[in-house]
Write an enzyme that holds these catalytic residues in place. Structure first.
Site, PDB file in Angstrom:
ATOM      1  N   GLN A  68       2.632 -41.404 -49.925  1.00  0.00           N
ATOM      2  CA  GLN A  68       3.105 -40.044 -50.225  1.00  0.00           C
ATOM      3  C   GLN A  68       3.422 -39.873 -51.703  1.00  0.00           C
ATOM      4  O   GLN A  68       2.914 -38.966 -52.366  1.00  0.00           O
ATOM      5  CB  GLN A  68       4.368 -39.739 -49.397  1.00  0.00           C
TER       6      GLN A  68
ATOM      7  N   ASP B 298      -3.772 -56.614 -53.621  1.00  0.00           N
ATOM      8  CA  ASP B 298      -2.515 -56.976 -52.975  1.00  0.00           C
ATOM      9  C   ASP B 298      -1.521 -57.237 -54.099  1.00  0.00           C
ATOM     10  O   ASP B 298      -1.733 -58.118 -54.940  1.00  0.00           O
ATOM     11  CB  ASP B 298      -2.725 -58.231 -52.122  1.00  0.00           C
TER      12      ASP B 298
ATOM     13  N   SER C 215      15.736 -47.815 -54.154  1.00  0.00           N
ATOM     14  CA  SER C 215      16.088 -47.059 -52.955  1.00  0.00           C
ATOM     15  C   SER C 215      17.590 -46.942 -52.784  1.00  0.00           C
ATOM     16  O   SER C 215      18.345 -47.859 -53.147  1.00  0.00           O
ATOM     17  CB  SER C 215      15.497 -47.744 -51.719  1.00  0.00           C
TER      18      SER C 215
ATOM     19  N   GLU D  17      18.945 -47.356 -50.113  1.00  0.00           N
ATOM     20  CA  GLU D  17      19.303 -48.405 -49.166  1.00  0.00           C
ATOM     21  C   GLU D  17      19.829 -49.662 -49.861  1.00  0.00           C
ATOM     22  O   GLU D  17      20.493 -50.482 -49.233  1.00  0.00           O
ATOM     23  CB  GLU D  17      18.107 -48.758 -48.283  1.00  0.00           C
TER      24      GLU D  17
ATOM     25  N   TYR E 183      15.180 -54.126 -45.268  1.00  0.00           N
ATOM     26  CA  TYR E 183      14.518 -53.287 -46.264  1.00  0.00           C
ATOM     27  C   TYR E 183      15.382 -53.168 -47.520  1.00  0.00           C
ATOM     28  O   TYR E 183      14.908 -53.373 -48.645  1.00  0.00           O
ATOM     29  CB  TYR E 183      14.248 -51.898 -45.689  1.00  0.00           C
TER      30      TYR E 183
ATOM     31  N   THR F 124      10.945 -38.489 -39.626  1.00  0.00           N
ATOM     32  CA  THR F 124      10.827 -37.089 -40.040  1.00  0.00           C
ATOM     33  C   THR F 124       9.426 -36.546 -39.770  1.00  0.00           C
ATOM     34  O   THR F 124       9.270 -35.406 -39.321  1.00  0.00           O
ATOM     35  CB  THR F 124      11.159 -36.955 -41.529  1.00  0.00           C
TER      36      THR F 124
ATOM     37  N   ARG G  46      18.655 -47.580 -34.886  1.00  0.00           N
ATOM     38  CA  ARG G  46      18.522 -48.693 -35.817  1.00  0.00           C
ATOM     39  C   ARG G  46      19.796 -49.523 -35.841  1.00  0.00           C
ATOM     40  O   ARG G  46      20.899 -48.973 -35.878  1.00  0.00           O
ATOM     41  CB  ARG G  46      18.264 -48.174 -37.235  1.00  0.00           C
TER      42      ARG G  46
END
Length: 326
Positions: free
Chosen positions: A14, A59, A130, A132, A154, A194, A283
Site C-alpha cells: 500500500q 529479498d 511503527s 507498535e 511485530y 480494516t 489478538r
C-alpha cells in the site's frame, strides 16, 4: 540537473504504491523491490511498470542481492518499507516476522551507509517504523520521546530496525524513522481487519446475508490516510537529516466506530445484528489504545492530514463495492 533517484523496498505494498506515484509526480527516478517474481496479470506490478517505476526482484535479507541493487540504482533516497506489517501474522510466525523486519532493516541500512561511503554520494534513509514499537510505553498520546516498549512479535521486530537506524545515524548516515500509526486506503488488502471490514460490508450492502466476524470491537486506534503518510516520508527524506517523526492524526476511533461508519456508507444504521464477536479473532496482548502526537512533524515540516476518518472508511467500502459490481 539530473532527477533525484529513489529506491523503495516493498514497492508493491500500500505505502510503496502511493509513495512511488507521489515521487514520480515530483520528478524522481523511482526504483522499487518486490519480494518474488510477479505473476502474469499482477495488476500492481503492471501498473508500476506502466508508470516507469523500475521493479527489481529482491529479498531484503539477501545482502549480496541488495548490495548489487544499491550499486546499480545509485539512490539518493532510500525508503525502507518492505516487511511483515501484520500484528496478527507476527503471532502466527514470529520467526519469519523477525527475520524479515529485523534482518531486512539491518541489511538495508547497512548497505545504504556502505554505498554512501564508497560512492561519496550522500544518501538519506527513511525507515517505516511503527507505533507498535511503543505500544507498552503507557504514553497517551505517543510522541518521539516515548520509551521503546513493544508488546507483540511485530512490535519487537520493528523495534530492532528502529534502533538500528538510530545507531547508523551516529555513523554518519541521514537515517530517519517515521513512526507510522494506523493508516488506510482503498489499497488496503482484505488480509487486514480494516480491509476485511470494508470488503464484507460492501458485500452486505449489495445484498449478501452474511455476518461480519470480528475480535475486539473496543480497541482504539489513530487512523489516517495512507497518501498523507507517504507524503510525510517524502518531506522527511528531503530534509537531508536523520530525525525521528511521529506520523499520526491525533484522533482516536474504536473498531466499532470503523464498523459503524462502514455500514452507514451502505445505508445500514442498525448494524449490531450483522456483526458477531469471535473470541478466536482476538489478538493476545493487544494495546487497548494507540494514538500519536505529530506536533513535531506538523511544526517542522508543515505536514497535516487531508482526510477525515469518515472519508477514509467510506473510500475503502466504495472501492470494494465497485469491485463487487465489476
Amino acid at each position: 540537473m539530473s532527477a533525484p533517484i529513489a529506491l523503495i523496498t516493498g514497492v508493491e505494498g500500500q505505502d510503496g504504491w502511493y509513495l512511488s506515484q507521489l515521487l514520480k509526480a515530483e520528478g524522481f527516478e523511482v526504483h522499487g523491490t518486490v519480494h518474488r517474481e510477479p505473476n502474469i496479470g499482477d495488476e500492481t506490478v503492471e501498473q508500476l511498470i506502466a508508470n516507469r517505476v523500475g521493479v527489481h526482484v529482491a529479498d531484503v535479507v539477501d545482502g549480496d542481492r541488495m548490495r548489487m541493487l544499491f550499486d546499480a540504482v545509485r539512490p539518493d533516497h532510500v525508503f525502507h518499507l518492505a516487511g511483515v506489517s501484520s500484528v496478527a501474522r507476527s503471532w502466527e510466525d514470529p520467526v519469519g516476522t523477525t527475520r524479515t523486519n529485523s534482518m531486512g532493516t539491518a541489511v538495508a541500512v547497512a548497505e545504504a551507509l556502505r554505498f554512501q561511503e564508497v560512492s561519496g554520494k550522500p544518501v538519506t534513509f527513511v525507515n517505516a517504523s511503527s507505533a507498535e514499537v511503543f505500544a507498552g510505553s503507557g504514553r497517551v498520546p505517543i510522541d518521539e520521546t516515548a520509551p521503546i516498549a513493544p508488546i507483540t512479535p511485530y512490535g519487537a521486530s520493528k523495534a530492532l530496525g528502529h534502533t538500528l537506524c538510530v545507531a547508523y545515524r551516529a555513523k554518519g548516515l541521514a537515517a530517519s524513522n517515521v513512526i507510522l500509526f494506523n493508516h488506510e486506503s482503498p489499497e488496503r488488502p482484505n488480509t487486514f481487519v480494516t480491509g476485511r471490514i470494508a470488503e464484507t460490508v460492501a458485500r452486505i450492502g449489495a445484498g449478501s446475508p452474511e455476518t461480519l466476524s470480528l475480535g475486539n470491537l473496543s480497541a482504539q486506534r489513530d487512523w489516517g490516510w495512507a497518501p498523507d503518510y507517504v507524503d510525510a516520508m517524502r518531506r522527511v527524506a528531503l530534509t537531508g537529516r536523520g530525525e525521528d517523526y511521529v506520523v499520526a492524526t491525533g484522533t482516536l476511533h474504536s473498531v466499532a466506530d470503523f464498523v459503524a461508519v462502514a455500514f452507514a456508507s451502505v445505508g445500514i444504521e442498525d448494524w449490531a445484528e450483522r456483526v458477531e464477536v469471535a473470541d478466536n479473532l482476538g489478538r493476545p496482548n493487544d494495546a487497548a489504545v494507540l494514538v500519536g502526537d505529530s506536533t513535531r512533524l506538523r511544526t517542522e515540516l508543515n505536514w497535516a492530514p487531508t482526510r477525515t476518518f469518515e472519508q477514509i472508511v467510506e473510500s475503502m467500502v466504495n472501492h470494494y463495492a465497485q469491485k463487487e459490481m465489476a
